[in-house]
Design an enzyme around this catalytic site. Structure first.
Site, PDB file in Angstrom:
ATOM      1  N   ASP A 180      45.144 -51.457  -9.977  1.00  0.00           N
ATOM      2  CA  ASP A 180      44.208 -50.391 -10.322  1.00  0.00           C
ATOM      3  C   ASP A 180      42.757 -50.863 -10.345  1.00  0.00           C
ATOM      4  OD1 ASP A 180      44.072 -51.954 -12.540  1.00  0.00           O
ATOM      5  OD2 ASP A 180      44.886 -50.475 -13.941  1.00  0.00           O
ATOM      6  N   ASN A 181      42.463 -51.950  -9.616  1.00  0.00           N
ATOM      7  CA  ASN A 181      41.085 -52.425  -9.650  1.00  0.00           C
ATOM      8  C   ASN A 181      40.762 -53.197  -8.374  1.00  0.00           C
ATOM      9  OD1 ASN A 181      41.294 -55.562 -10.253  1.00  0.00           O
ATOM     10  ND2 ASN A 181      42.892 -54.528 -11.440  1.00  0.00           N
ATOM     11  N   GLY A 225      51.407 -46.425 -12.346  1.00  0.00           N
ATOM     12  CA  GLY A 225      51.609 -45.159 -11.662  1.00  0.00           C
ATOM     13  C   GLY A 225      52.221 -45.321 -10.288  1.00  0.00           C
ATOM     14  N   CYS A 264      41.265 -44.764 -13.512  1.00  0.00           N
ATOM     15  CA  CYS A 264      42.075 -43.608 -13.896  1.00  0.00           C
ATOM     16  C   CYS A 264      41.841 -43.200 -15.341  1.00  0.00           C
ATOM     17  CB  CYS A 264      43.551 -43.920 -13.728  1.00  0.00           C
ATOM     18  SG  CYS A 264      44.090 -43.804 -12.023  1.00  0.00           S
ATOM     19  N   CYS A 276      31.305 -41.770 -26.116  1.00  0.00           N
ATOM     20  CA  CYS A 276      32.364 -41.074 -25.382  1.00  0.00           C
ATOM     21  C   CYS A 276      33.673 -41.779 -25.744  1.00  0.00           C
ATOM     22  CB  CYS A 276      32.090 -41.089 -23.878  1.00  0.00           C
ATOM     23  SG  CYS A 276      32.019 -42.729 -23.170  1.00  0.00           S
ATOM     24  N   LYS A 282      55.453 -54.094 -19.447  1.00  0.00           N
ATOM     25  CA  LYS A 282      55.859 -53.138 -18.407  1.00  0.00           C
ATOM     26  C   LYS A 282      56.924 -53.711 -17.481  1.00  0.00           C
ATOM     27  CE  LYS A 282      51.806 -50.154 -18.206  1.00  0.00           C
ATOM     28  NZ  LYS A 282      50.679 -49.665 -17.389  1.00  0.00           N
ATOM     29  N   ASP A 292      53.033 -57.801 -13.659  1.00  0.00           N
ATOM     30  CA  ASP A 292      52.128 -56.948 -14.443  1.00  0.00           C
ATOM     31  C   ASP A 292      51.904 -57.614 -15.799  1.00  0.00           C
ATOM     32  OD1 ASP A 292      50.825 -54.766 -15.830  1.00  0.00           O
ATOM     33  OD2 ASP A 292      51.742 -53.399 -14.380  1.00  0.00           O
ATOM     34  N   ASN A 297      50.614 -43.833 -20.700  1.00  0.00           N
ATOM     35  CA  ASN A 297      51.171 -44.138 -19.370  1.00  0.00           C
ATOM     36  C   ASN A 297      52.252 -43.143 -18.968  1.00  0.00           C
ATOM     37  OD1 ASN A 297      51.290 -47.646 -20.278  1.00  0.00           O
ATOM     38  ND2 ASN A 297      49.603 -46.524 -19.364  1.00  0.00           N
ATOM     39  N   LEU A 298      52.912 -42.540 -19.978  1.00  0.00           N
ATOM     40  CA  LEU A 298      54.162 -41.840 -19.704  1.00  0.00           C
ATOM     41  C   LEU A 298      53.973 -40.505 -18.981  1.00  0.00           C
ATOM     42  CD1 LEU A 298      56.069 -42.661 -23.007  1.00  0.00           C
ATOM     43  CD2 LEU A 298      56.088 -43.890 -20.835  1.00  0.00           C
TER      44      LEU A 298
END
Lengths: 400, 98
Positions: A141-142, A52, A199, A358, A97, A73, A81-82
């Site tokens: 992202d972490n 992102g 996310c 979930c 990616k 990555d 993702n799109l």
């Protein structure tokens, strides 16, 4: 001009006629000009994470003519993702990616060089991967990778342009500049693993990383050109719903173990151990280690076998209604969305086993933990959630 | 508390908004107007939020930034930092999405 934050860049190469034409709108800006554009051409920027945040960062830096971009990555492009990762597209689903992004960037600007590293950033490779670059962009992202990047940037004495997002909110800052703070000055101690969902569990407003990533790209270009006031010693907070920007003061901590007066961090460490969580957006891969230890769980194989053997099991789906439109377990016996749980938890049976599930097993584990404090001892988590069922039991179910 | 008792508002961001159910919460203004006293008042009015913001021994949970008028309390007087009803008290949890 902010000389103190200007990175070391290679020799400023001359512009070709084609480049001069392409960058003409920069060349006529007094703050950029030919000298600035040559500086951009000579600059080398590493972008860690091509998701992102990394998407707009990479695209604007490529378009601006940053001469060398290093993309790091380990992931591949997925359809989910799109909605926000605009450097990728339908034609590169399933492609690494970094490869997908390199294709798009080469089309955007053929005059730049793109290095691709289809690998996770680790304590073993970080210094070698990042050393050739002048500036590092944090599009991860972490938490473990953010601490790893920070320590590597401080050790290498390179600026780190930080961005982070959650749902409708984002943060931006510049770490690792001379006299400025680092990520450890913002977060001296890693947060407890359960404090922050990623996310994929929390959802993210698709345009949000576009805003935050574009601000990161702005800071990178300013640093290269040495113009304006970089976000050093300040943390920018953005709220997309209110459309507000707040800036808070973030000084360097004198006792910071990385950038303080007497640093104790002289090499990279095991950041997963340091943070107590895995170095990826863990919500997409099941739930945290603490939850696993605390909450009873069965694998999807075990649940399927018990159902096939005729055992009576309640299957409680706690996902939101919209998620049931994406994938639905036909064996489900009860549906109470988490958003209604505070008012409806007493509908859950107490006298027979209830399998709670979930998307990935994180929300259901949280719920079981909460309900145990209210006396429930019959709840079992479906490890990996409905996505695990889709991967292992029923491939016709979509993953999301 | 009566309807005329003064209250102190606390702004919250990100994950704390989900727990609080709003962008801002109010607590009865404590006698001693310090950051610590205001946050401890959350235990009565917003126990779920207090459980995330404060540790069992009353410290701020690691990773949560507490600011008064845009300045981190670590560079002020910590939990002893005085606040007025008009000061902007802000809690920022860590975020890591990208």
């Amino acid at each position: 001009m902010t000389e103190g934050t200007r990175p070391t860049t290679g020799a400023a190469a001359d512009l070709t006629p084609a480049e001069a034409q392409r960058y003409s709108r920069h060349l006529i800006l007094p703050q950029v000009g030919e000298a600035g554009q040559r500086r951009l051409k000579a600059a080398r920027v590493a972008i860690v994470g091509t998701g992102g945040l990394g998407s707009p960062v990479a695209m604007y830096l490529a378009a601006a003519g940053v001469g060398r971009l290093g993309l790091i990555d380990f992931d591949v492009v997925d359809v989910t993702n799109l909605q926000r990762q605009i450097v990728h597209g339908e034609s590169t689903r399933g492609v690494p990616k970094v490869v997908s992004a390199a294709r798009r960037l080469a089309d955007l600007n053929p005059h730049i060089t793109i290095d691709t590293y289809h690998t996770p950033l680790t304590s073993h490779n970080a210094l070698d991967l990042l050393r050739p670059y002048d500036i590092i962009v944090d599009g991860t992202d972490n938490f473990p990778t953010r601490y790893l990047l920070n320590d590597a940037a401080v050790l290498l004495k390179k600026p780190l342009v930080y961005g982070s997002i959650f749902r409708f909110e984002g943060q931006v800052s510049v770490f690792g500049a001379p006299d400025g703070p680092c990520y450890r000055c913002l977060l001296p101690v890693p947060p407890p693993p359960e404090l922050v969902p990623g996310c994929s569990e929390a959802g993210v407003f698709g345009v949000l990383p576009g805003t935050i990533g574009t601000l990161q790209a702005t800071e990178v270009i300013k640093l290269i050109l040495g113009i304006g006031e970089p976000l050093v010693g300040r943390l920018l907070l953005y709220d997309a719903l209110d459309l507000t920007f707040d800036t808070i003061i973030l000084p360097r901590r004198a006792n910071c173990p990385a950038c303080g007066e007497n640093p104790t961090i002289t090499g990279l460490i095991d950041y997963e151990e340091f943070c107590g969580m895995p170095a990826y957006d863990s919500s997409g891969f099941g739930h945290g280690q603490d939850d696993e230890a605390a909450v009873p769980e069965w694998s999807v194989n075990e649940i399927k076998a018990r159902l096939d053997a005729g055992e009576r099991l309640n299957l409680l789906d706690v996902r939101e209604p919209v998620e049931l439109t994406i994938s639905r377990l036909e064996q489900m016996t009860q549906h109470i969305p988490m958003s209604e749980m505070a008012a409806r938890w007493q509908e859950i049976p107490r006298d027979e086993p209830v399998i709670v599930f979930c998307r990935s097993g994180a929300r259901s584990a949280d719920l079981i933990e909460q309900l145990r404090t209210l006396g429930y001892d019959n709840l079992i988590n479906m490890a990996g959630g409905i996505n695990a069922w889709a991967r292992t039991i029923d491939p016709k179910l979509p993953l999301y | 508390m009566t309807t005329t008792s003064p209250t102190k508002s606390i702004r919250v961001l990100s994950t704390l908004r989900s727990i609080a159910g709003s962008k801002e919460v109010s607590v009865p203004a404590p006698t001693e107007m310090t950051v610590g006293a205001v946050l401890h008042a959350l235990r009565e009015t917003h126990p779920a939020l207090a459980a995330r913001v404060l540790t069992a021994d009353g410290a701020i949970t690691p990773g949560i930034q507490c600011l008064v008028n845009g300045r981190h309390i670590d560079w002020l007087q910590g939990l002893e930092t005085p606040v007025t009803l008009d000061d902007d008290l802000l809690l920022i949890p860590p975020v890591s999405g990208g």
